[in-house]
Design a protein around this motif. Structure first.
Motif, PDB file in Angstrom:
ATOM      1  N   THR A   6     -11.004 -51.412  55.809  1.00  0.00           N
ATOM      2  CA  THR A   6     -11.031 -50.950  54.420  1.00  0.00           C
ATOM      3  C   THR A   6     -10.275 -51.911  53.505  1.00  0.00           C
ATOM      4  O   THR A   6     -10.743 -52.243  52.406  1.00  0.00           O
ATOM      5  CB  THR A   6     -10.414 -49.544  54.313  1.00  0.00           C
ATOM      6  N   PHE A   7      -9.126 -52.391  53.960  1.00  0.00           N
ATOM      7  CA  PHE A   7      -8.334 -53.322  53.161  1.00  0.00           C
ATOM      8  C   PHE A   7      -9.113 -54.596  52.863  1.00  0.00           C
ATOM      9  O   PHE A   7      -9.188 -55.046  51.723  1.00  0.00           O
ATOM     10  CB  PHE A   7      -7.025 -53.652  53.892  1.00  0.00           C
ATOM     11  N   PHE A   8      -9.736 -55.189  53.877  1.00  0.00           N
ATOM     12  CA  PHE A   8     -10.456 -56.440  53.672  1.00  0.00           C
ATOM     13  C   PHE A   8     -11.726 -56.236  52.856  1.00  0.00           C
ATOM     14  O   PHE A   8     -12.142 -57.121  52.109  1.00  0.00           O
ATOM     15  CB  PHE A   8     -10.755 -57.127  55.003  1.00  0.00           C
ATOM     16  N   MET A   9     -12.339 -55.086  52.976  1.00  0.00           N
ATOM     17  CA  MET A   9     -13.522 -54.818  52.151  1.00  0.00           C
ATOM     18  C   MET A   9     -13.154 -54.718  50.670  1.00  0.00           C
ATOM     19  O   MET A   9     -13.886 -55.175  49.800  1.00  0.00           O
ATOM     20  CB  MET A   9     -14.213 -53.527  52.598  1.00  0.00           C
TER      21      MET A   9
ATOM     22  N   THR B 201     -10.385 -56.014  49.160  1.00  0.00           N
ATOM     23  CA  THR B 201      -9.706 -57.176  48.588  1.00  0.00           C
ATOM     24  C   THR B 201     -10.559 -58.439  48.592  1.00  0.00           C
ATOM     25  O   THR B 201     -10.209 -59.414  47.940  1.00  0.00           O
ATOM     26  CB  THR B 201      -8.407 -57.471  49.346  1.00  0.00           C
ATOM     27  N   THR B 202     -11.673 -58.432  49.285  1.00  0.00           N
ATOM     28  CA  THR B 202     -12.539 -59.612  49.329  1.00  0.00           C
ATOM     29  C   THR B 202     -13.352 -59.685  48.048  1.00  0.00           C
ATOM     30  O   THR B 202     -13.879 -58.695  47.577  1.00  0.00           O
ATOM     31  CB  THR B 202     -13.483 -59.532  50.540  1.00  0.00           C
ATOM     32  N   THR B 203     -13.453 -60.893  47.486  1.00  0.00           N
ATOM     33  CA  THR B 203     -14.294 -61.070  46.308  1.00  0.00           C
ATOM     34  C   THR B 203     -15.628 -61.630  46.755  1.00  0.00           C
ATOM     35  O   THR B 203     -15.686 -62.562  47.555  1.00  0.00           O
ATOM     36  CB  THR B 203     -13.648 -62.031  45.302  1.00  0.00           C
ATOM     37  N   LEU B 204     -16.686 -61.083  46.213  1.00  0.00           N
ATOM     38  CA  LEU B 204     -18.007 -61.582  46.520  1.00  0.00           C
ATOM     39  C   LEU B 204     -18.285 -62.790  45.643  1.00  0.00           C
ATOM     40  O   LEU B 204     -17.573 -63.054  44.683  1.00  0.00           O
ATOM     41  CB  LEU B 204     -19.038 -60.478  46.273  1.00  0.00           C
ATOM     42  N   SER B 205     -19.298 -63.547  45.980  1.00  0.00           N
ATOM     43  CA  SER B 205     -19.587 -64.760  45.204  1.00  0.00           C
ATOM     44  C   SER B 205     -19.975 -64.382  43.783  1.00  0.00           C
ATOM     45  O   SER B 205     -20.752 -63.465  43.550  1.00  0.00           O
ATOM     46  CB  SER B 205     -20.707 -65.553  45.859  1.00  0.00           C
ATOM     47  N   LYS B 206     -19.396 -65.089  42.859  1.00  0.00           N
ATOM     48  CA  LYS B 206     -19.643 -64.824  41.446  1.00  0.00           C
ATOM     49  C   LYS B 206     -20.986 -65.440  41.046  1.00  0.00           C
ATOM     50  O   LYS B 206     -21.320 -66.533  41.488  1.00  0.00           O
ATOM     51  CB  LYS B 206     -18.538 -65.446  40.594  1.00  0.00           C
TER      52      LYS B 206
END
Length: 186
Positions: A40-43, A45-50
């Motif tokens: 859950t934490f990594f989902m 805090t991860t940014t998807l490609s802009k």
């Protein structure tokens, strides 16, 4: 509750009497909770490609009737008409009175097509502006996408503007009747 059972591994090979050992149990509940917390934490805090976008400066909609139009030297302008089926027509100066070597001509997209023409025209405009004593006056390209042209063609010609490093270009949708005939090939 999640648990890991380990067997006693008991086979009856020897006939000695031994004390019976209890099965050891490992409680994995905390480990499962920790795994879900990490996922859950990594989902979160991860940014998807802009998404990438191209900057496009557009003029304001305010038309001032007292403002005088800016006069531009015809030798500096090139108009590119975009049509259907990847058709690309360019002319230099005004359509009625093109500059020498600037009569309407069909081109293809790519390195050997419109890019080669843009580079040659940019060099000739630089030489012309330098001879006039104004070396900072660069080429001006007017891009006119037709109603039947597709979005990819517009992006391709904007990429060519970036590759050739054209200092000033504009996207216009005002077509004269002569330009429409030229684009339709009549």
């Amino acid at each position: 509750m999640a648990e890991l059972n380990t067997g006693d591994g008991g086979g009856k090979k020897d006939k000695k009497v031994r004390s019976k050992k209890q099965n050891s149990k490992v409680d994995l509940t905390a480990m499962v909770d920790l795994a879900f917390l990490l996922i859950t934490f990594f989902m979160l805090t991860t940014t998807l490609s802009k998404p990438q976008s191209m900057n496009l400066g557009l003029p304001d909609k305010q038309d001032d009737p007292t403002e005088k139009p800016i006069k531009v030297d015809e030798n500096r302008t090139m108009t590119i008409l975009l049509g259907d089926n990847d058709k690309l027509v360019r002319y230099v100066g005004l359509l009625a009175t093109p500059v020498a070597g600037g009569a309407p001509k069909d081109f293809a997209y790519g390195k050997e097509g419109i890019r080669k023409e843009l580079l040659a025209r940019k060099a000739s405009v630089l030489a012309y502006s330098t001879a006039k004593g104004k070396p900072k006056n660069g080429m001006i390209v007017i891009i006119k996408p037709g109603k039947k042209s597709n979005y990819r063609n517009l992006v391709d010609i904007l990429d060519e503007m970036a590759i050739v490093d054209v200092p000033t270009y504009a996207i216009v949708n005002d077509f004269s009747p002569e330009e429409k005939k030229l684009l339709e090939g009549k």
